[in-house]
Design a protein around this motif. Structure first.
Motif, short mmCIF file in Angstrom:
data_model
loop_
_atom_site.label_atom_id
_atom_site.label_comp_id
_atom_site.label_asym_id
_atom_site.label_seq_id
_atom_site.Cartn_x
_atom_site.Cartn_y
_atom_site.Cartn_z
N ILE A 15 20.56 30.20 38.87
CA ILE A 15 20.49 30.25 40.34
C ILE A 15 19.05 30.03 40.80
CG2 ILE A 15 20.79 31.73 42.35
CD1 ILE A 15 23.15 33.03 40.89
N LEU A 57 17.42 27.07 43.18
CA LEU A 57 16.74 27.41 44.43
C LEU A 57 15.30 26.91 44.46
CD1 LEU A 57 17.99 31.07 45.10
CD2 LEU A 57 18.69 28.96 46.26
N TYR A 58 14.70 26.73 43.30
CA TYR A 58 13.27 26.36 43.26
C TYR A 58 12.99 25.03 43.97
CZ TYR A 58 8.76 24.97 41.32
OH TYR A 58 7.47 24.54 41.16
N VAL A 89 14.76 23.60 46.25
CA VAL A 89 15.09 23.79 47.67
C VAL A 89 13.94 24.47 48.40
CG1 VAL A 89 16.69 24.87 49.29
CG2 VAL A 89 17.57 23.86 47.17
N ALA A 90 13.40 25.53 47.78
CA ALA A 90 12.25 26.23 48.38
C ALA A 90 11.05 25.31 48.47
CB ALA A 90 11.93 27.47 47.55
#
Length: 325
Positions: A233, A237-238, A240-241
Motif C-alpha cells: 500500500i 501511495l508513494y 501519488v504523494a
C-alpha cells in the motif's frame, strides 16, 4: 576374440572424436566447423541474472548518477524556448480543462507546515527512497536486482533526450504565471532548483519529471515484490504523494509526470526484452558459481526401467562377456 576386438574398436572410434570429425567436406573442399559456444551462448550468459557485487554496484551507481548530472546540466539552458514551451503546456492544460496546478500551489502554500514538509520531501526522498529500494533489492532479491536496476537506468537515460529536445521551464519560473516558488518564499533548505543551488542545476529541464519516474519505479517494485500488505500500500501511495508534491511546490506540470511515466515504460520494455521476463517473474536468488553466475541444476539420473526380459538394461552390459560365450 576377433568379434570382441571389432566391437571394442568401434566403441573406441565412436567415443573418441577425431580431428577429421571437426571438419565438413563440401564440394570437394574441406571447411572447418566453428567451435561450439561463440557469440550466442556468450550473449545468453550476459542476459542471465547474476549475483550483484556490492563494490561494483556502488561504483556503477555513483558513476552513472555523476554522468547523468553532467549531461543534464550540460544541456543548454534555452530560456526563451523553455518559457515558450511552458506557455504552450499551460495553454494545452487549459484547453483540456486540467490546469489545476496553480490552485493546488496556492492552497497548499497557505498551510505553512504542510508546504515546508513538501519542500523537504521534494529535496530528499527522491534520493533516499530510491537508494533504499536498491539496497533492499540487493539484499533480499539479488536475482531480480539487475533487471530492476536496468529499468531505473534506462528510464533515467532516456529522460536526457527529453531535457535536450524539449526544454521546459517549471511553473514557478513562468512569466506572469502567478505561481509561488515555495522554496524561495519559506527559505527551505535542500532544493537544487531554487536559492543558492539554482546555479548548479539546469533550471529548464522539467520535462520529463524524474521525481515521478523514480518514485513510480520504487512504488511498482515494492508492490510487486513485497509480501506485507502495508508495504504494498505504501509503495502505491508513494508516487501519488510525489505527484501532489511536485505540483504543490510548482516544480512541475502534471504533464511532466506523464513524461516520466513514458520514460519508465521504455525502461520496463527494455528490461523485458533483455531478460525475457519482468523482474518479479525471475528467480528471487541466484545460486553462485564463481561468485557471480548462475549454476545449472544437475540432471537427475533416470530410474532404470525393466527391459524386455524383466531386467534393467544396464544389467546385461554389466555381465561379463565370457558368460555370454
Amino acid at each position: 576374440m576377433g568379434e570382441s576386438h571389432v566391437t571394442t574398436q568401434e566403441d573406441r572410434t565412436a567415443a573418441t572424436p577425431s580431428s577429421v570429425a571437426d571438419r565438413a567436406t563440401v564440394s570437394g573442399s574441406t571447411k572447418a566447423i566453428p567451435p561450439r559456444g561463440g557469440f550466442l551462448p556468450g550473449l545468453r550468459s550476459l542476459r542471465s541474472p547474476r549475483r550483484p557485487r556490492l563494490w561494483f554496484e556502488i561504483l556503477l551507481i555513483a558513476v552513472s548518477y555523476w554522468l547523468y548530472s553532467l549531461v543534464r546540466n550540460a544541456v543548454p539552458e534555452q530560456k526563451a524556448a523553455a518559457l515558450r514551451n511552458a506557455d504552450w503546456i499551460w495553454s494545452l492544460e487549459h484547453t483540456v480543462g486540467l490546469a489545476f496546478e496553480e490552485t493546488v500551489n496556492h492552497a497548499v502554500n497557505s498551510v505553512t507546515w504542510l508546504i515546508v514538509s513538501m519542500n523537504y520531501y521534494y529535496a530528499t526522498l527522491h534520493f533516499v527512497v530510491t537508494i533504499g529500494v536498491l539496497v533492499w533489492l540487493f539484499r533480499r532479491h539479488p536475482g531480480r536486482y539487475a533487471a530492476t536496476r536496468l529499468i531505473l537506468f534506462a528510464t533515467t537515460a532516456v529522460a536526457l533526450l527529453g531535457y535536450y529536445l524539449f526544454p521546459l521551464a517549471p511553473p514557478r519560473l513562468m512569466n506572469g504565471g502567478g505561481f509561488i516558488d515555495t522554496v524561495m518564499l519559506h527559505q527551505t533548505w535542500g532544493s537544487m532548483a531554487s536559492g543558492n543551488f539554482k546555479h548548479m542545476s539546469n533550471q529548464y529541464a522539467a520535462m520529463p519529471s524524474m521525481h515521478i519516474g523514480w518514485s513510480l519505479w520504487c512504488g511498482l517494485t515494492i508492490c510487486a515484490l513485497a509480501t506485507a500488505p502495508w508495504a504494498r500500500i505504501l509503495g502505491l501511495l508513494y508516487p501519488v504523494a510525489t505527484l501532489v508534491v511536485i505540483v504543490a511546490t510548482a516544480n512541475h506540470f502534471w504533464l511532466d509526470a506523464v513524461g516520466g511515466m513514458v520514460c519508465l515504460s521504455f525502461g520496463i520494455a527494455l528490461s523485458y526484452a533483455w531478460y525475457g521476463a519482468f523482474p518479479h517473474r525471475l528467480a528471487r536468488r541466484v545460486p553462485s558459481r564463481g561468485g557471480t553466475r548462475l549454476r545449472l541444476r544437475p540432471r537427475r539420473t533416470p530410474v532404470p526401467r525393466p527391459g524386455a526380459e524383466g531386467q534393467a538394461p544396464h544389467a546385461a552390459h554389466a555381465r561379463p562377456m565370457a558368460e555370454e560365450h
